[in-house]
Write an enzyme that holds these catalytic residues in place. Structure first.
Site, PDB file in Angstrom:
ATOM      1  N   ASP A  17      -5.193  11.434  -2.770  1.00 27.33           N
ATOM      2  CA  ASP A  17      -4.653  11.793  -1.457  1.00 27.33           C
ATOM      3  C   ASP A  17      -3.155  11.993  -1.623  1.00 27.33           C
ATOM      4  O   ASP A  17      -2.431  11.080  -2.007  1.00 27.33           O
ATOM      5  CB  ASP A  17      -4.944  10.683  -0.450  1.00 27.33           C
ATOM      6  CG  ASP A  17      -4.521  11.053   0.970  1.00 27.33           C
ATOM      7  OD1 ASP A  17      -4.035  12.184   1.185  1.00 27.33           O
ATOM      8  OD2 ASP A  17      -4.690  10.210   1.875  1.00 27.33           O
ATOM      9  N   GLU A  39     -14.441   5.919   3.581  1.00 21.23           N
ATOM     10  CA  GLU A  39     -13.401   5.030   3.038  1.00 21.23           C
ATOM     11  C   GLU A  39     -13.054   3.967   4.085  1.00 21.23           C
ATOM     12  O   GLU A  39     -11.900   3.610   4.266  1.00 21.23           O
ATOM     13  CB  GLU A  39     -12.163   5.819   2.620  1.00 21.23           C
ATOM     14  CG  GLU A  39     -11.488   6.576   3.733  1.00 21.23           C
ATOM     15  CD  GLU A  39     -10.154   7.201   3.310  1.00 21.23           C
ATOM     16  OE1 GLU A  39      -9.919   7.369   2.101  1.00 21.23           O
ATOM     17  OE2 GLU A  39      -9.346   7.500   4.201  1.00 21.23           O
ATOM     18  N   LYS A  70      -3.508   7.156  -4.132  1.00 21.29           N
ATOM     19  CA  LYS A  70      -2.403   7.670  -3.335  1.00 21.29           C
ATOM     20  C   LYS A  70      -1.321   8.180  -4.276  1.00 21.29           C
ATOM     21  O   LYS A  70      -0.754   7.427  -5.076  1.00 21.29           O
ATOM     22  CB  LYS A  70      -1.845   6.567  -2.433  1.00 21.29           C
ATOM     23  CG  LYS A  70      -2.774   6.159  -1.301  1.00 21.29           C
ATOM     24  CD  LYS A  70      -2.839   7.227  -0.221  1.00 21.29           C
ATOM     25  CE  LYS A  70      -3.587   6.722   1.009  1.00 21.29           C
ATOM     26  NZ  LYS A  70      -3.623   7.737   2.085  1.00 21.29           N
ATOM     27  N   GLU A 120      -7.046  15.391  -1.345  1.00 25.12           N
ATOM     28  CA  GLU A 120      -6.930  15.329   0.117  1.00 25.12           C
ATOM     29  C   GLU A 120      -5.542  15.781   0.561  1.00 25.12           C
ATOM     30  O   GLU A 120      -4.528  15.273   0.081  1.00 25.12           O
ATOM     31  CB  GLU A 120      -7.189  13.896   0.583  1.00 25.12           C
ATOM     32  CG  GLU A 120      -7.124  13.695   2.085  1.00 25.12           C
ATOM     33  CD  GLU A 120      -7.522  12.282   2.486  1.00 25.12           C
ATOM     34  OE1 GLU A 120      -7.350  11.932   3.669  1.00 25.12           O
ATOM     35  OE2 GLU A 120      -8.004  11.525   1.618  1.00 25.12           O
ATOM     36  N   LYS A 167      -9.934   6.292  -4.452  1.00 20.20           N
ATOM     37  CA  LYS A 167      -8.965   7.300  -4.033  1.00 20.20           C
ATOM     38  C   LYS A 167      -7.574   6.808  -4.421  1.00 20.20           C
ATOM     39  O   LYS A 167      -7.222   5.663  -4.139  1.00 20.20           O
ATOM     40  CB  LYS A 167      -9.046   7.550  -2.524  1.00 20.20           C
ATOM     41  CG  LYS A 167      -8.164   8.700  -2.076  1.00 20.20           C
ATOM     42  CD  LYS A 167      -8.457   9.107  -0.640  1.00 20.20           C
ATOM     43  CE  LYS A 167      -7.724   8.228   0.338  1.00 20.20           C
ATOM     44  NZ  LYS A 167      -7.813   8.744   1.720  1.00 20.20           N
ATOM     45  N   HIS A 172       0.875  -1.171   0.000  1.00 15.47           N
ATOM     46  CA  HIS A 172       0.000   0.000   0.000  1.00 15.47           C
ATOM     47  C   HIS A 172       0.908   1.215   0.000  1.00 15.47           C
ATOM     48  O   HIS A 172       1.505   1.578   1.019  1.00 15.47           O
ATOM     49  CB  HIS A 172      -0.894  -0.030   1.245  1.00 15.47           C
ATOM     50  CG  HIS A 172      -2.018   0.949   1.206  1.00 15.47           C
ATOM     51  ND1 HIS A 172      -3.123   0.799   0.388  1.00 15.47           N
ATOM     52  CD2 HIS A 172      -2.218   2.113   1.881  1.00 15.47           C
ATOM     53  CE1 HIS A 172      -3.957   1.798   0.580  1.00 15.47           C
ATOM     54  NE2 HIS A 172      -3.421   2.616   1.468  1.00 15.47           N
ATOM     55  N   LYS A 194     -11.653  11.188  11.126  1.00 12.59           N
ATOM     56  CA  LYS A 194     -11.129   9.893  11.563  1.00 12.59           C
ATOM     57  C   LYS A 194     -11.258   9.801  13.077  1.00 12.59           C
ATOM     58  O   LYS A 194     -10.824  10.725  13.785  1.00 12.59           O
ATOM     59  CB  LYS A 194      -9.666   9.738  11.152  1.00 12.59           C
ATOM     60  CG  LYS A 194      -9.441   9.778   9.646  1.00 12.59           C
ATOM     61  CD  LYS A 194      -7.976   9.669   9.315  1.00 12.59           C
ATOM     62  CE  LYS A 194      -7.743   9.638   7.817  1.00 12.59           C
ATOM     63  NZ  LYS A 194      -6.301   9.567   7.470  1.00 12.59           N
ATOM     64  N   ASP A 201      -7.146  16.548   6.143  1.00  8.33           N
ATOM     65  CA  ASP A 201      -6.994  15.267   6.830  1.00  8.33           C
ATOM     66  C   ASP A 201      -5.970  15.406   7.947  1.00  8.33           C
ATOM     67  O   ASP A 201      -6.325  15.567   9.116  1.00  8.33           O
ATOM     68  CB  ASP A 201      -6.589  14.174   5.844  1.00  8.33           C
ATOM     69  CG  ASP A 201      -6.325  12.832   6.534  1.00  8.33           C
ATOM     70  OD1 ASP A 201      -6.689  12.689   7.721  1.00  8.33           O
ATOM     71  OD2 ASP A 201      -5.758  11.932   5.903  1.00  8.33           O
TER      72      ASP A 201
END
Length: 385
Positions: free
Chosen positions: A199, A328, A170, A225, A168, A23, A274, A250
């Protein structure tokens, strides 16, 4: 005389669970997710479970799994032992006085307290926050392999099986030009069948972001983001003001105080809420209230938690009447294994709110035993143990 249920024991342990693929973030590549689990045992025999999870160790933020466990064992748990188990707000206020920051550690303990209270009352935690108004919520999937062809194939598969139609990406490790080209390829491939967002995880300078937002906007991307460092609120305000593409805060949001400052400065169009970054369900509900009052869009964010904390977050977000940008909360799907006896359900482009009392999650003891890093640490009410 009514017997008061007390907090008897608080246990912490660390789990390490592999991810299904690398990831890729702008600051790290995750191949394992690490979670701190908290179990609170109460004097009436009831229990509550919670989780504290961060992203990429210390490369993302100031808390690591090891520091989360240490903060709970050394400072939070001893202060709570013997307290009234039902006084969750009192516990939150006490912890905030005794422990500065350490929001994820606080979240883990708070989830366990709400879970225990919900179980004793026989209601879901959503009921403790006014009641659920949704039984399912839209859920995004993050495309983070870093390879355009791989991400396109993954996105098209997710659309085909009706698991996700919000993606989304990255970005932030490559040049702005290369990132924009990567996003444009994926948006062109999925077309109107899906929403594409990005993001940047604070990786761009303000100059980069000016070019980046224009290119992303032209490519059909809907939202960016945290493109620049969290401290640059003036820069975030400029980007939110000057571009049609939505700008989401964020990393800039660490609890209601930050939320108020960001909203006042108009330094975002959207809040990524979050529970871990906010400092718990209660503080996250306050961030939501500030966003609502300011007329900002809301998005149910994730720290890529396991299904345990994901269930807790869903209990809160189920009570929010309008999440303009969905959620998400896909964390469990990124892991190679499930730690709950009853997995969270993902279908028809949504995630379903867990049923049952408390947070609606029951740990699988065999899975916990398999993935635990070392022996548990326990704080008990009985002296000498």
């Amino acid at each position: 005389m009514t017997t008061v249920t007390k907090i008897d024991q608080i246990e912490t342990l660390i789990l390490d669970i592999p991810t299904i693929r690398g990831h890729v973030l702008s600051m790290a590549t995750m191949r394992t997710q690490t979670a701190v689990l908290v179990t609170i045992r109460f004097s009436d025999g009831s229990t509550g479970v919670g989780e504290g999870t961060t992203i990429g160790g210390l490369s993302y933020g100031a808390e690591s799994p090891e520091s989360i466990q240490s903060a709970i064992d050394t400072y939070i748990a001893p202060a709570l032992i013997g307290r009234d188990a039902d006084d969750v707000n009192g516990a939150i206020q006490l912890i905030d006085k005794l422990v500065k920051a350490n929001r994820i550690a606080k979240t883990a303990v708070e989830i366990a307290l709400w879970d225990g209270l919900g179980k004793r009352l026989g209601v879901p935690v959503s009921q403790l926050f006014g009641g659920a108004v949704h039984d399912r919520l839209p859920v995004a999937w993050t495309l983070a392999s870093g390879n355009s062809d791989t991400d396109i194939a993954e996105a098209l598969e997710m659309i085909e099986i009706r698991r996700h139609n919000i993606f989304k990406l990255k970005i932030g490790k490559r040049s702005v030009r290369d990132d924009v080209a990567h996003v444009a390829r994926i948006k062109a491939a999925v077309g109107d069948a899906a929403s594409v967002r990005v993001d940047v995880n604070t990786a761009w300078s303000l100059q980069d972001a000016r070019w980046g937002l224009k290119g992303l906007q032209d490519a059909g991307c809907e939202l960016v983001e945290q493109p620049i460092p969290a401290r640059d609120r003036a820069g975030m305000a400029e980007l939110a003001r000057d571009y049609e593409i939505a700008v989401m805060a964020d990393e800039a949001l660490n609890g209601p105080e930050d939320a108020l400052e960001v909203a006042t400065a108009r330094a975002a169009d959207v809040f990524a809420v979050k529970i871990g970054q906010s400092g718990g369900l209660k503080r996250a509900s306050e961030v939501i209230a500030i966003g609502q009052a300011a007329g900002l869009g809301l998005y149910g964010g994730t720290m890529l938690e396991t299904a345990l904390s994901t269930a807790a977050a869903l209990q809160l977000f189920a009570t929010v009447d309008h999440l303009a940008w969905g959620t998400e909360l896909f964390g469990p799907l990124l892991l190679t294994d499930e730690i709950l006896t009853q997995p969270i359900t993902y279908r028809d482009f949504c995630v379903e709110i867990p049923k049952g009392v408390g947070i609606g999650a029951t740990l699988d003891p065999d899975k916990i035993a398999f993935y635990r890093r070392d022996t548990a640490r326990i704080t008990r009410a009985i002296a000498g143990e």
